[in-house]
Write a protein that holds these residues in place. Structure first.
Motif, short mmCIF file in Angstrom:
data_model
loop_
_atom_site.label_atom_id
_atom_site.label_comp_id
_atom_site.label_asym_id
_atom_site.label_seq_id
_atom_site.Cartn_x
_atom_site.Cartn_y
_atom_site.Cartn_z
N VAL A 179 -44.75 12.39 34.28
CA VAL A 179 -45.32 13.73 34.41
C VAL A 179 -44.69 14.68 33.39
CG1 VAL A 179 -45.66 15.69 35.97
CG2 VAL A 179 -45.84 13.35 36.84
N LEU A 180 -43.41 14.48 33.09
CA LEU A 180 -42.71 15.30 32.09
C LEU A 180 -43.36 15.17 30.72
CD1 LEU A 180 -40.08 17.11 31.88
CD2 LEU A 180 -38.96 15.07 30.98
N THR A 181 -43.99 14.02 30.48
CA THR A 181 -44.59 13.74 29.18
C THR A 181 -46.08 14.04 29.12
OG1 THR A 181 -42.96 12.05 28.62
CG2 THR A 181 -45.10 11.87 27.54
N TYR A 182 -46.83 13.69 30.18
CA TYR A 182 -48.28 13.81 30.03
C TYR A 182 -48.77 15.24 30.20
CZ TYR A 182 -49.29 13.26 35.17
OH TYR A 182 -49.40 13.39 36.53
N GLU A 183 -49.94 15.48 29.63
CA GLU A 183 -50.57 16.80 29.61
C GLU A 183 -49.64 17.85 29.03
OE1 GLU A 183 -52.94 17.81 33.01
OE2 GLU A 183 -53.25 15.70 33.47
N GLY A 184 -49.02 17.48 27.92
CA GLY A 184 -48.09 18.35 27.22
C GLY A 184 -46.66 17.92 27.47
N THR A 185 -45.99 17.41 26.44
CA THR A 185 -44.60 16.99 26.62
C THR A 185 -43.72 18.21 26.85
OG1 THR A 185 -44.06 17.17 24.26
CG2 THR A 185 -44.99 15.06 25.03
N ALA A 186 -42.50 17.97 27.35
CA ALA A 186 -41.56 19.05 27.56
C ALA A 186 -41.28 19.78 26.25
CB ALA A 186 -40.26 18.49 28.15
N GLU A 187 -41.22 19.02 25.17
CA GLU A 187 -40.94 19.64 23.87
C GLU A 187 -42.06 20.58 23.43
OE1 GLU A 187 -38.69 15.81 24.20
OE2 GLU A 187 -40.76 16.44 24.58
N ILE A 188 -43.30 20.14 23.60
CA ILE A 188 -44.43 20.99 23.19
C ILE A 188 -44.50 22.25 24.04
CG2 ILE A 188 -46.95 21.11 23.14
CD1 ILE A 188 -45.76 19.66 20.75
N HIS A 189 -44.25 22.13 25.34
CA HIS A 189 -44.26 23.33 26.19
C HIS A 189 -43.14 24.28 25.80
CE1 HIS A 189 -47.59 22.27 28.71
NE2 HIS A 189 -47.05 21.12 29.06
N ALA A 190 -41.96 23.73 25.47
CA ALA A 190 -40.85 24.58 25.04
C ALA A 190 -41.21 25.32 23.74
CB ALA A 190 -39.59 23.74 24.84
N LEU A 191 -41.86 24.62 22.81
CA LEU A 191 -42.24 25.25 21.55
C LEU A 191 -43.36 26.27 21.74
CD1 LEU A 191 -42.06 22.17 19.14
CD2 LEU A 191 -40.38 24.01 19.45
N THR A 192 -44.22 26.05 22.72
CA THR A 192 -45.25 27.04 23.05
C THR A 192 -44.60 28.33 23.53
OG1 THR A 192 -46.86 25.31 23.63
CG2 THR A 192 -47.24 27.51 24.54
N ILE A 193 -43.59 28.20 24.38
CA ILE A 193 -42.86 29.37 24.86
C ILE A 193 -42.10 30.02 23.70
CG2 ILE A 193 -41.04 30.16 26.43
CD1 ILE A 193 -41.86 27.68 28.21
N GLY A 194 -41.47 29.17 22.85
CA GLY A 194 -40.75 29.71 21.70
C GLY A 194 -41.64 30.48 20.76
N ARG A 195 -42.86 30.00 20.56
CA ARG A 195 -43.81 30.70 19.69
C ARG A 195 -44.15 32.07 20.27
NH1 ARG A 195 -49.21 27.53 18.52
NH2 ARG A 195 -49.37 27.77 20.80
N ALA A 196 -44.31 32.13 21.61
CA ALA A 196 -44.62 33.41 22.25
C ALA A 196 -43.46 34.39 22.12
CB ALA A 196 -44.95 33.17 23.72
N LEU A 197 -42.23 33.88 22.12
CA LEU A 197 -41.05 34.74 22.05
C LEU A 197 -40.79 35.23 20.63
CD1 LEU A 197 -38.63 32.73 24.37
CD2 LEU A 197 -39.56 34.99 24.84
N THR A 198 -41.02 34.36 19.64
CA THR A 198 -40.62 34.68 18.27
C THR A 198 -41.76 35.02 17.33
OG1 THR A 198 -40.76 32.38 17.47
CG2 THR A 198 -38.69 33.06 18.55
N GLY A 199 -42.96 34.58 17.69
CA GLY A 199 -44.08 34.76 16.79
C GLY A 199 -44.18 33.72 15.71
N HIS A 200 -43.25 32.73 15.72
CA HIS A 200 -43.24 31.66 14.73
C HIS A 200 -43.70 30.36 15.37
CE1 HIS A 200 -41.21 34.20 11.85
NE2 HIS A 200 -40.24 34.46 12.72
N ALA A 201 -44.69 29.70 14.78
CA ALA A 201 -45.19 28.43 15.30
C ALA A 201 -44.38 27.28 14.70
CB ALA A 201 -46.66 28.25 14.96
N ALA A 202 -43.73 26.52 15.56
CA ALA A 202 -42.94 25.37 15.11
C ALA A 202 -43.80 24.12 14.96
CB ALA A 202 -41.78 25.11 16.08
N PHE A 203 -45.05 24.20 15.39
CA PHE A 203 -45.97 23.09 15.23
C PHE A 203 -47.38 23.66 15.07
CE2 PHE A 203 -46.06 24.10 19.69
CZ PHE A 203 -47.36 23.86 20.10
N SER A 204 -48.28 22.86 14.57
CA SER A 204 -49.66 23.33 14.35
C SER A 204 -50.44 23.19 15.65
CB SER A 204 -50.34 22.49 13.27
OG SER A 204 -49.63 22.59 12.05
N GLY A 205 -51.45 23.96 15.84
CA GLY A 205 -52.32 23.83 16.99
C GLY A 205 -52.15 24.94 17.98
#
Length: 395
Positions: free
Chosen positions: A369-395
């Protein structure tokens, strides 16, 4: 000399009186689902998981109970509020993640895709049957080389006169080999589009993935499309671009963030009962400080996760929840539940590695469950993008 009364044992989520935050209808739905699972599933789930068995005959019963697409309106769906749907997911995953995964994929991926993006004919044909459990759906987005980056998918759909020719493969698809209808996403000249591919369509095949260490009471498959011919009426007319399948994933992730609380609660309930019954050095191990420290820390994390889930349910009903909030809920609650399940296993000692107790089964399920429908890393980077305005990955 005064006598100090022994305190009564509290259920973990009663420490903050969380049931008082629910309406009577929400509590009734949760209780009904829990009773059904206690009677029909809990006595067997350990064996089903051990034997890699999904009880397909249970599906119409889930439909009769109103659990399939329960948060959707019309077409035989119950139309309940977000918290009621979440509480049902909580009870399902408290029994096993595989069962909650089935309900999530059926209702929040396959049915939601048709409900949100389908034509009226598609809705009339499929939604009542899927809601009743008379048909099973799956959702084909992930590919072997494109999990976190679905924009790179290789599955293609090409126009051929009035028809479409679908070619490609999908991987890690829950319900894949038992589905009557597959919602399949493919790249076209017009961008990403969704298609309804019925079971038995020439060129469509499914192969189960059997060597899983997690979600063993669930069907996971690889789907292959070898020049499958589809009429244009199989296309989801309102699905344009990658945002469509990602919107479906957010629907499913909402159920996951409640479901994870269920896995954590069941693990903690089991550990509390064992800590009271297991005696060492002439006293129950629940009387020792180190065990109580573990139990207290886990109860705090579980209650925090539940409060977050209920807050997101309130936002969802207001139409105010977005991908960042869903990412926060999924990342926090699955991570917390996994830590709780692992810690609970330690309270059982050697017995905790057997199928007699649920925490390690929950832990292995939650690894998936930690991996499917968005890995923990992708969710963390989604939050990071919202906090910083910088996208660490495309999409």
């Amino acid at each position: 000399m005064s006598t100090i009364e022994k305190p009564s044992v509290s259920a973990p989520l009663e420490l903050l009186n969380i049931p008082s935050l629910l309406t009577e209808e929400q509590r009734d739905i949760q209780h009904t689902v829990a009773e059904f699972l206690a009677d029909r599933v809990r006595p067997h789930i350990g064996q089903w998981s051990e034997n890699h068995y999904f009880p397909r005959d249970l599906v119409p019963e889930l439909g009769k109970l109103g659990l399939l697409g329960m948060h959707l309106n019309g077409y035989g769906c119950a139309g309940v509020d977000a918290a009621s749907y979440g509480l049902a997911c909580l009870e399902l995953e408290a029994t096993d993640s595989g069962l909650r995964s089935f309900v999530s994929v059926q209702g929040s991926l396959a049915m939601f895709a048709i409900w949100r993006f389908g034509s009226e004919d598609q809705k009339q044909e499929w939604l009542p049957r899927l809601a009743a459990g008379q048909a099973i759906g799956c959702f084909g987005l992930t590919e072997a080389d494109f999990g976190s980056n679905p924009a790179g998918m290789r599955t293609r759909a090409v126009r051929d006169g009035a028809d479409w020719i679908l070619h490609g493969e999908k991987m890690w698809i829950t319900n894949g080999s038992i589905a009557d209808i597959a919602i399949v996403w493919a790249v076209t000249e017009e961008g990403v589009r969704g298609f309804l591919v019925p079971r038995g369509a020439p060129g469509f095949s499914a192969r189960d993935i059997d060597n899983k260490l997690a979600l063993r009471a669930s069907v996971t498959s690889e789907l292959t499309f070898d020049d499958v011919r589809l009429p244009d009426s199989a296309r989801l007319p309102d699905a344009h671009g990658l945002r469509a399948p990602l919107t479906c994933l957010d629907e499913a992730r909402f159920g996951i963030l409640f479901g994870a609380v269920g896995a954590g609660r069941d693990s903690l309930d089991s550990a509390l009962a064992y800590a009271e019954s297991r005696v060492q050095f002439d006293r129950p191990i629940g009387a020792f400080q180190l065990t109580q420290q573990k139990l207290a820390d886990m109860a705090i994390d579980l209650n925090n996760s539940m409060l977050l889930a209920l807050h997101l349910a309130t936002l969802k009903d207001k139409g105010a929840v977005g991908p960042v909030q869903i990412s926060m809920g999924k990342l926090n609650n699955v991570r917390a539940a996994l830590a709780i399940a692992r810690q609970c296993r330690t309270i059982f000692g050697a017995s905790g590695i057997t199928s007699d107790y649920s925490p390690l089964r929950h832990a292995t399920n939650l690894e998936a469950v930690l991996t499917y429908e968005g890995t923990a890393e992708i969710h963390a980077l989604t939050i990071g993008r919202a906090l910083t305005g910088h996208a660490a990955f495309s999409g």
